[in-house]
Design an enzyme around this catalytic site. Structure first.
Site, mmCIF file in Angstrom:
data_model
loop_
_atom_site.group_PDB
_atom_site.id
_atom_site.type_symbol
_atom_site.label_atom_id
_atom_site.label_comp_id
_atom_site.label_asym_id
_atom_site.label_seq_id
_atom_site.Cartn_x
_atom_site.Cartn_y
_atom_site.Cartn_z
ATOM 1 N N THR A 12 0.814 -1.224 0.000
ATOM 2 C CA THR A 12 0.000 0.000 0.000
ATOM 3 C C THR A 12 0.845 1.271 0.000
ATOM 4 O OG1 THR A 12 -0.150 -0.061 2.419
ATOM 5 C CG2 THR A 12 -1.908 -1.143 1.183
ATOM 6 N N GLY A 13 2.163 1.168 0.157
ATOM 7 C CA GLY A 13 3.030 2.338 0.191
ATOM 8 C C GLY A 13 3.441 2.796 -1.196
ATOM 9 N N SER A 41 -3.109 -1.780 7.584
ATOM 10 C CA SER A 41 -3.560 -1.721 6.188
ATOM 11 C C SER A 41 -4.283 -2.982 5.734
ATOM 12 C CB SER A 41 -2.358 -1.481 5.265
ATOM 13 O OG SER A 41 -1.758 -0.238 5.532
ATOM 14 N N ARG A 99 21.975 -4.374 3.612
ATOM 15 C CA ARG A 99 22.854 -3.860 2.558
ATOM 16 C C ARG A 99 24.335 -4.090 2.832
ATOM 17 N NH1 ARG A 99 19.600 1.800 1.926
ATOM 18 N NH2 ARG A 99 17.845 1.011 0.700
ATOM 19 N N CYS A 128 18.482 4.728 -2.659
ATOM 20 C CA CYS A 128 18.047 5.356 -3.911
ATOM 21 C C CYS A 128 19.100 6.321 -4.470
ATOM 22 C CB CYS A 128 16.720 6.072 -3.715
ATOM 23 S SG CYS A 128 16.670 7.189 -2.302
ATOM 24 N N HIS A 248 15.200 12.461 -7.568
ATOM 25 C CA HIS A 248 16.363 13.024 -6.884
ATOM 26 C C HIS A 248 17.345 13.597 -7.911
ATOM 27 C CE1 HIS A 248 14.809 11.349 -3.347
ATOM 28 N NE2 HIS A 248 15.672 10.375 -3.101
ATOM 29 N N GLN A 321 13.573 8.352 -7.978
ATOM 30 C CA GLN A 321 14.052 7.456 -6.924
ATOM 31 C C GLN A 321 13.027 6.409 -6.535
ATOM 32 O OE1 GLN A 321 12.579 10.199 -6.223
ATOM 33 N NE2 GLN A 321 11.409 9.821 -4.378
#
Length: 345
Positions: A12-13, A41, A99, A128, A248, A321
């Site tokens: 939903t984002g 949600s 990461r 990003c 960006h 981004q």
């Protein structure tokens, strides 16, 4: 063509919605699609490609039968990545959770696709801003090894999520209509202070570290070293939030081991998949967020010699981004794995 069962965590984002846009645009070969989100949600309805989907609350049992799990980012990654892998899914994660884990590949498909084969169930999507910068740097790195990078970013509010975008819109409306402006989101909803972003710049993205850099700035430093597999490359970053909805922009100064001409740089970047040179000073043509929003390619312009330093160039790059900086990069990783038959069915 084989089809794959796909789960989107954070459906939903903003990034989750971009996953859906791209799955349709790119004709991604999915068989079943599972929409996952938080308890808040759960139950929401999403119309997608002529079918209605109900958003489910994410649990450790949500990934049974899932081949590819696309994680849109956030704290849920730490909780659900391992259960997803244990259930047999490949997790492509857009959060910062994995990461810098040496066991997890950090991948930009145009830059280091060979790293994908080293995965042990989880593949990390870079930050990003790192992705957008490396789309300009990698073709130049292949011309001459890069010694040092100085980057300043101008990052859109959508990097702070839907709430940040809504706050910018509300603040502009309040200013135009003479109402008092309130700020509750930026530079970060969980931080002590919040500042107006409308008609303003905020030189803080994420929390400050002991070295006085922000976490966002250190992401660019550390991730660049890992993706390029070059621990010696020196990177320093300043990240700034600007009152732009999407895309960006970054000012990048690059010092090379050898001289790289402007013409060679333009040629290398223009030949690189996913990067486009937009650099025509005579016609005042250069990359801008307004014209790169909603596009897949990273545009690069203002390429010029740095007269203050030997073997150095300045450039300006700009990219969406939410697409290349997040959802598109993750989906390209999945597409690469499908193309190379790397996903077990």
């Amino acid at each position: 063509m084989k089809k794959y069962n796909v789960a989107i965590l954070g459906a939903t984002g903003a990034v989750g919605q971009e996953f859906l846009n791209l799955i349709e645009e790119r004709n991604f070969p999915f068989a079943d699609l599972k929409m996952l989100a938080s308890k808040r949600s759960a139950g929401k309805k999403i119309q997608f490609m002529g079918k209605e989907y109900t958003v489910e609350e994410t649990t450790e049992n949500s990934f049974e039968g899932v081949d590819i799990a696309l994680f849109a980012g956030g704290g849920a990654s730490k909780v659900f990545a391992k259960p997803a892998v244990d259930a047999g899914a490949v997790v492509i994660d857009n959060s910062s959770a994995f990461r810098m884990d040496p066991e997890v590949p950090l991948v930009v498909p145009e830059v280091n696709p060979e790293a994908i084969a080293k995965h042990k169930g989880i593949i990390a999507n870079p930050n990003c801003s790192t992705i957008i910068m490396l789309m300009a740097l990698k073709p130049l790195y292949d011309v001459s090894k890069i010694k040092r990078v100085v980057v300043s970013t101008y990052q859109a509010v959508s990097g702070g999520g839907k709430e940040a975008m809504a706050e910018l819109e509300q603040q502009v409306d309040d200013i135009v209509n003479g109402r008092e402006v309130t700020a509750n989101i930026l530079p970060g909803a969980a931080l002590k202070k919040h500042y107006q972003i409308a008609f303003n710049l905020i030189p803080q993205i994420d929390v400050f570290q002991d070295n006085l850099y922000t976490k966002e700035e250190m992401k660019m430093v550390n991730e660049t070293k890992k993706i390029l597999d070059d621990p010696d490359i020196r990177v320093t970053a300043t990240t700034i939030r600007v009152p732009v909805y999407r895309s960006h922009a970054e000012s990048v100064n690059i010092e090379f081991e050898d001289e790289v001409s402007v013409e060679a740089a333009r040629k290398a970047i223009d030949a690189f998949p996913g990067a486009v040179v937009n650099d025509n000073p005579d016609e005042q043509e250069y990359p801008m967020p307004l014209f790169t929003s909603g596009k897949d390619d990273v545009e690069v312009g203002r390429i010029r010699k740095d007269f203050s330093c030997d073997n150095a160039l300045n450039l300006w790059c700009c990219g969406d981004q939410i697409r290349k900086g997040a959802a598109l990069n993750a989906l390209q990783i999945a597409e690469y794995m499908i193309e190379h038959d790397m996903i077990k069915k």
